[in-house]
Write a protein that holds these residues in place. Structure first.
Motif, PDB file in Angstrom:
ATOM      1  N   ALA A 248       0.836  -1.206   0.000  1.00  0.00           N
ATOM      2  CA  ALA A 248       0.000   0.000   0.000  1.00  0.00           C
ATOM      3  C   ALA A 248       0.868   1.251   0.000  1.00  0.00           C
ATOM      4  O   ALA A 248       0.925   2.006   0.984  1.00  0.00           O
ATOM      5  CB  ALA A 248      -0.932  -0.013   1.208  1.00  0.00           C
ATOM      6  N   THR A 249       1.569   1.473  -1.086  1.00  0.00           N
ATOM      7  CA  THR A 249       2.393   2.669  -1.216  1.00  0.00           C
ATOM      8  C   THR A 249       2.570   2.980  -2.685  1.00  0.00           C
ATOM      9  O   THR A 249       2.050   2.276  -3.555  1.00  0.00           O
ATOM     10  CB  THR A 249       3.769   2.465  -0.542  1.00  0.00           C
ATOM     11  N   THR A 250       3.300   4.046  -2.964  1.00  0.00           N
ATOM     12  CA  THR A 250       3.573   4.445  -4.341  1.00  0.00           C
ATOM     13  C   THR A 250       5.069   4.668  -4.512  1.00  0.00           C
ATOM     14  O   THR A 250       5.815   4.754  -3.530  1.00  0.00           O
ATOM     15  CB  THR A 250       2.848   5.756  -4.681  1.00  0.00           C
ATOM     16  N   TYR A 251       5.488   4.773  -5.757  1.00  0.00           N
ATOM     17  CA  TYR A 251       6.895   5.034  -6.038  1.00  0.00           C
ATOM     18  C   TYR A 251       7.322   6.342  -5.386  1.00  0.00           C
ATOM     19  O   TYR A 251       8.405   6.441  -4.807  1.00  0.00           O
ATOM     20  CB  TYR A 251       7.129   5.103  -7.549  1.00  0.00           C
ATOM     21  N   SER A 252       6.456   7.360  -5.472  1.00  0.00           N
ATOM     22  CA  SER A 252       6.789   8.675  -4.922  1.00  0.00           C
ATOM     23  C   SER A 252       6.981   8.617  -3.411  1.00  0.00           C
ATOM     24  O   SER A 252       7.928   9.188  -2.863  1.00  0.00           O
ATOM     25  CB  SER A 252       5.691   9.684  -5.290  1.00  0.00           C
ATOM     26  N   ARG A 253       6.076   7.933  -2.707  1.00  0.00           N
ATOM     27  CA  ARG A 253       6.186   7.836  -1.246  1.00  0.00           C
ATOM     28  C   ARG A 253       7.416   7.037  -0.840  1.00  0.00           C
ATOM     29  O   ARG A 253       8.130   7.388   0.105  1.00  0.00           O
ATOM     30  CB  ARG A 253       4.919   7.196  -0.681  1.00  0.00           C
ATOM     31  N   LEU A 254       7.679   5.959  -1.557  1.00  0.00           N
ATOM     32  CA  LEU A 254       8.862   5.150  -1.251  1.00  0.00           C
ATOM     33  C   LEU A 254      10.123   5.976  -1.467  1.00  0.00           C
ATOM     34  O   LEU A 254      11.061   5.907  -0.665  1.00  0.00           O
ATOM     35  CB  LEU A 254       8.887   3.913  -2.149  1.00  0.00           C
ATOM     36  N   ARG A 255      10.139   6.758  -2.531  1.00  0.00           N
ATOM     37  CA  ARG A 255      11.297   7.599  -2.828  1.00  0.00           C
ATOM     38  C   ARG A 255      11.526   8.621  -1.722  1.00  0.00           C
ATOM     39  O   ARG A 255      12.665   8.868  -1.303  1.00  0.00           O
ATOM     40  CB  ARG A 255      11.075   8.307  -4.163  1.00  0.00           C
ATOM     41  N   THR A 256      10.455   9.224  -1.229  1.00  0.00           N
ATOM     42  CA  THR A 256      10.566  10.232  -0.168  1.00  0.00           C
ATOM     43  C   THR A 256      11.132   9.622   1.114  1.00  0.00           C
ATOM     44  O   THR A 256      12.013  10.191   1.757  1.00  0.00           O
ATOM     45  CB  THR A 256       9.189  10.851   0.115  1.00  0.00           C
ATOM     46  N   VAL A 257      10.621   8.450   1.484  1.00  0.00           N
ATOM     47  CA  VAL A 257      11.104   7.773   2.697  1.00  0.00           C
ATOM     48  C   VAL A 257      12.573   7.386   2.544  1.00  0.00           C
ATOM     49  O   VAL A 257      13.373   7.545   3.469  1.00  0.00           O
ATOM     50  CB  VAL A 257      10.240   6.526   2.988  1.00  0.00           C
ATOM     51  N   TRP A 258      12.942   6.885   1.378  1.00  0.00           N
ATOM     52  CA  TRP A 258      14.323   6.478   1.130  1.00  0.00           C
ATOM     53  C   TRP A 258      15.274   7.680   1.246  1.00  0.00           C
ATOM     54  O   TRP A 258      16.326   7.593   1.898  1.00  0.00           O
ATOM     55  CB  TRP A 258      14.429   5.850  -0.253  1.00  0.00           C
ATOM     56  N   GLU A 259      14.914   8.787   0.621  1.00  0.00           N
ATOM     57  CA  GLU A 259      15.771   9.961   0.650  1.00  0.00           C
ATOM     58  C   GLU A 259      15.924  10.500   2.077  1.00  0.00           C
ATOM     59  O   GLU A 259      17.011  10.932   2.464  1.00  0.00           O
ATOM     60  CB  GLU A 259      15.211  11.042  -0.273  1.00  0.00           C
ATOM     61  N   HIS A 260      14.853  10.463   2.851  1.00  0.00           N
ATOM     62  CA  HIS A 260      14.928  10.923   4.244  1.00  0.00           C
ATOM     63  C   HIS A 260      15.846  10.021   5.062  1.00  0.00           C
ATOM     64  O   HIS A 260      16.653  10.491   5.863  1.00  0.00           O
ATOM     65  CB  HIS A 260      13.525  10.948   4.864  1.00  0.00           C
ATOM     66  N   ALA A 261      15.738   8.710   4.848  1.00  0.00           N
ATOM     67  CA  ALA A 261      16.549   7.760   5.605  1.00  0.00           C
ATOM     68  C   ALA A 261      18.035   7.926   5.304  1.00  0.00           C
ATOM     69  O   ALA A 261      18.877   7.935   6.211  1.00  0.00           O
ATOM     70  CB  ALA A 261      16.100   6.329   5.308  1.00  0.00           C
ATOM     71  N   ARG A 262      18.386   8.081   4.033  1.00  0.00           N
ATOM     72  CA  ARG A 262      19.806   8.200   3.686  1.00  0.00           C
ATOM     73  C   ARG A 262      20.397   9.515   4.184  1.00  0.00           C
ATOM     74  O   ARG A 262      21.576   9.579   4.540  1.00  0.00           O
ATOM     75  CB  ARG A 262      19.996   8.046   2.176  1.00  0.00           C
ATOM     76  N   GLN A 263      19.579  10.565   4.220  1.00  0.00           N
ATOM     77  CA  GLN A 263      20.044  11.832   4.786  1.00  0.00           C
ATOM     78  C   GLN A 263      20.270  11.702   6.286  1.00  0.00           C
ATOM     79  O   GLN A 263      21.243  12.220   6.834  1.00  0.00           O
ATOM     80  CB  GLN A 263      19.023  12.942   4.506  1.00  0.00           C
ATOM     81  N   THR A 264      19.378  10.974   6.954  1.00  0.00           N
ATOM     82  CA  THR A 264      19.461  10.805   8.407  1.00  0.00           C
ATOM     83  C   THR A 264      20.731  10.080   8.820  1.00  0.00           C
ATOM     84  O   THR A 264      21.363  10.415   9.838  1.00  0.00           O
ATOM     85  CB  THR A 264      18.229  10.038   8.929  1.00  0.00           C
ATOM     86  N   VAL A 265      21.143   9.078   8.043  1.00  0.00           N
ATOM     87  CA  VAL A 265      22.349   8.314   8.387  1.00  0.00           C
ATOM     88  C   VAL A 265      23.607   8.935   7.776  1.00  0.00           C
ATOM     89  O   VAL A 265      24.700   8.365   7.868  1.00  0.00           O
ATOM     90  CB  VAL A 265      22.227   6.850   7.929  1.00  0.00           C
ATOM     91  N   GLY A 266      23.452  10.096   7.138  1.00  0.00           N
ATOM     92  CA  GLY A 266      24.611  10.782   6.585  1.00  0.00           C
ATOM     93  C   GLY A 266      25.167  10.167   5.325  1.00  0.00           C
ATOM     94  O   GLY A 266      26.369  10.276   5.043  1.00  0.00           O
ATOM     95  N   ARG A 267      24.293   9.517   4.512  1.00  0.00           N
ATOM     96  CA  ARG A 267      24.736   8.903   3.260  1.00  0.00           C
ATOM     97  C   ARG A 267      23.850   9.363   2.093  1.00  0.00           C
ATOM     98  O   ARG A 267      23.143   8.565   1.482  1.00  0.00           O
ATOM     99  CB  ARG A 267      24.694   7.372   3.381  1.00  0.00           C
ATOM    100  N   PRO A 268      23.902  10.660   1.769  1.00  0.00           N
ATOM    101  CA  PRO A 268      23.062  11.158   0.660  1.00  0.00           C
ATOM    102  C   PRO A 268      23.461  10.580  -0.694  1.00  0.00           C
ATOM    103  O   PRO A 268      22.737  10.740  -1.678  1.00  0.00           O
ATOM    104  CB  PRO A 268      23.289  12.673   0.705  1.00  0.00           C
ATOM    105  N   ASP A 269      24.609   9.911  -0.755  1.00  0.00           N
ATOM    106  CA  ASP A 269      25.079   9.331  -2.016  1.00  0.00           C
ATOM    107  C   ASP A 269      24.390   8.001  -2.350  1.00  0.00           C
ATOM    108  O   ASP A 269      24.481   7.523  -3.486  1.00  0.00           O
ATOM    109  CB  ASP A 269      26.586   9.080  -1.942  1.00  0.00           C
ATOM    110  N   LEU A 270      23.734   7.399  -1.382  1.00  0.00           N
ATOM    111  CA  LEU A 270      23.145   6.068  -1.595  1.00  0.00           C
ATOM    112  C   LEU A 270      22.002   6.109  -2.608  1.00  0.00           C
ATOM    113  O   LEU A 270      21.228   7.063  -2.665  1.00  0.00           O
ATOM    114  CB  LEU A 270      22.625   5.505  -0.274  1.00  0.00           C
ATOM    115  N   ARG A 271      21.914   5.035  -3.385  1.00  0.00           N
ATOM    116  CA  ARG A 271      20.823   4.855  -4.326  1.00  0.00           C
ATOM    117  C   ARG A 271      20.061   3.588  -3.950  1.00  0.00           C
ATOM    118  O   ARG A 271      20.645   2.663  -3.374  1.00  0.00           O
ATOM    119  CB  ARG A 271      21.356   4.725  -5.760  1.00  0.00           C
ATOM    120  N   PHE A 272      18.797   3.556  -4.297  1.00  0.00           N
ATOM    121  CA  PHE A 272      17.994   2.380  -3.968  1.00  0.00           C
ATOM    122  C   PHE A 272      18.589   1.130  -4.592  1.00  0.00           C
ATOM    123  O   PHE A 272      18.571   0.055  -3.993  1.00  0.00           O
ATOM    124  CB  PHE A 272      16.558   2.579  -4.465  1.00  0.00           C
TER     125      PHE A 272
END
Length: 338
Positions: A248-272
């Protein structure tokens, strides 16, 4: 053989349905008057083409000539192409509606690759575009009978130079998951499954209850990038996450959560997609063979999997240590000579 034009009120679209030799093909247009005009013009044009094809193919023994776009539209109509939408759109625009399905498509694909290279596009992006053309050509030959010879193999994809690979440890994946709040539990499970199964983002979002059987994910040919079925095991503690599909999600929502998580752990370079590479790394560390990694990732050949070959070096050394020693035979021979 026939063509119908009808208006679908729920979708607010005019739909042209074409039936030819047992095959069904559809194309939709906008739901306004202009869309209706375009739909009826397209239907008339296709009817004339079908009549000509029937004469050329049946009366004169020739294979009916179809365009690449016709093949692309049939692929989209019959298969789940969610994982390749980004590449399909630019390919359709580049090929246009006049390129014929056959060597014309091969030549145009090669031209497209050259143009993309001149634009400085990454080789992986170029390969994704070429894969769309290969897929349509392969289906046209193997399944639809639109081509009398295989042409997909004439399109070669170059191995990307200096391809970026990031491998996360299980601890780093855990840190990413811990950075995701509980209200995003669906997205959290999707990210965890990506690391535990190596499934692509589009493949995960397209999962339905029929894809799960006996603790495994069974991907149908129409759900994979390569067009081949794939079976992937799921760890026991993660199987409960697959009980309520689709997610029950969308590509856009998954993308937003992923980007927030990688910023939180200090790894903005990570890709899904790095989660897929990490899965390959975990398999190698677990002692799995390169052929097993190929099958689980759904690679077309070991050549593709060879990008991970360095991860199997330790396993090769371990095999060498388990082989019997023959040094004693040389020692005995030396002793005999003296």
């Amino acid at each position: 053989m026939g063509i119908t034009v009808r208006y679908r009120e729920k979708r607010n679209r005019w739909v042209v349905t074409e039936t030819y030799h047992g095959h069904r093909h559809q194309r939709s247009f906008a739901g306004d008057r202009e869309g209706e005009r375009q739909a009826r013009e397209y239907a008339a044009k296709r009817q004339a083409e079908l009549n000509e094809a029937a004469f050329q193919g049946e009366a004169m023994g020739r294979q009916p000539r179809r365009t690449f776009i016709e093949g692309l539209e049939r692929w989209i109509d019959e298969y789940d192409v969610a994982s390749q939408v980004k590449a399909i759109r630019p390919v359709a625009h580049y090929m246009g509606d006049r390129v014929l399905l056959g060597m014309d498509s091969v030549d145009k694909a090669r031209e497209m690759a050259r143009d993309l290279r001149k634009q400085g596009r990454a080789q992986s992006t170029i390969n994704n575009h070429l894969q769309v053309v290969k897929r349509v050509l392969n289906l046209a030959y193997r399944e639809w009978g639109w081509l009398d010879r295989p042409l997909g193999d004439k399109i070669r994809k170059k191995m990307p130079k200096n391809e970026r690979h990031v491998y996360l440890t299980i601890e780093q994946v855990s840190q990413l998951l811990q950075a995701i709040p509980d209200q995003s539990i669906v997205e959290k499970r999707l990210i965890a499954l990506a690391a535990l199964t190596g499934l692509r983002q589009g493949e995960l979002l397209a999962l339905d209850p029929q894809n799960v059987q006996a603790g495994r994910i069974l991907l149908r040919p129409d759900q994979t990038k390569s067009g081949k079925a794939r079976v992937v095991p799921v760890p026991e503690d993660a199987r409960a996450w697959l009980e309520d599909l689709p997610f029950a999600t969308t590509y856009s929502r998954l993308r937003t959560v992923w980007e927030h998580a990688r910023q939180t752990v200090g790894r903005p370079d990570l890709r899904f997609h790095d989660l897929r590479h990490s899965y390959a790394s975990m398999l190698a560390q677990a002692g799995e063979s390169m052929t097993t990694v190929r099958d689980l990732l759904g690679h077309s050949s070991l050549i593709v999997t060879s990008r991970y070959s360095h991860m199997f070096d330790a396993g090769l050394d371990d095999i060498g240590s388990r082989l019997p020693s023959l040094s004693a035979a040389f020692c005995d021979q030396t002793a005999t000579k003296h």
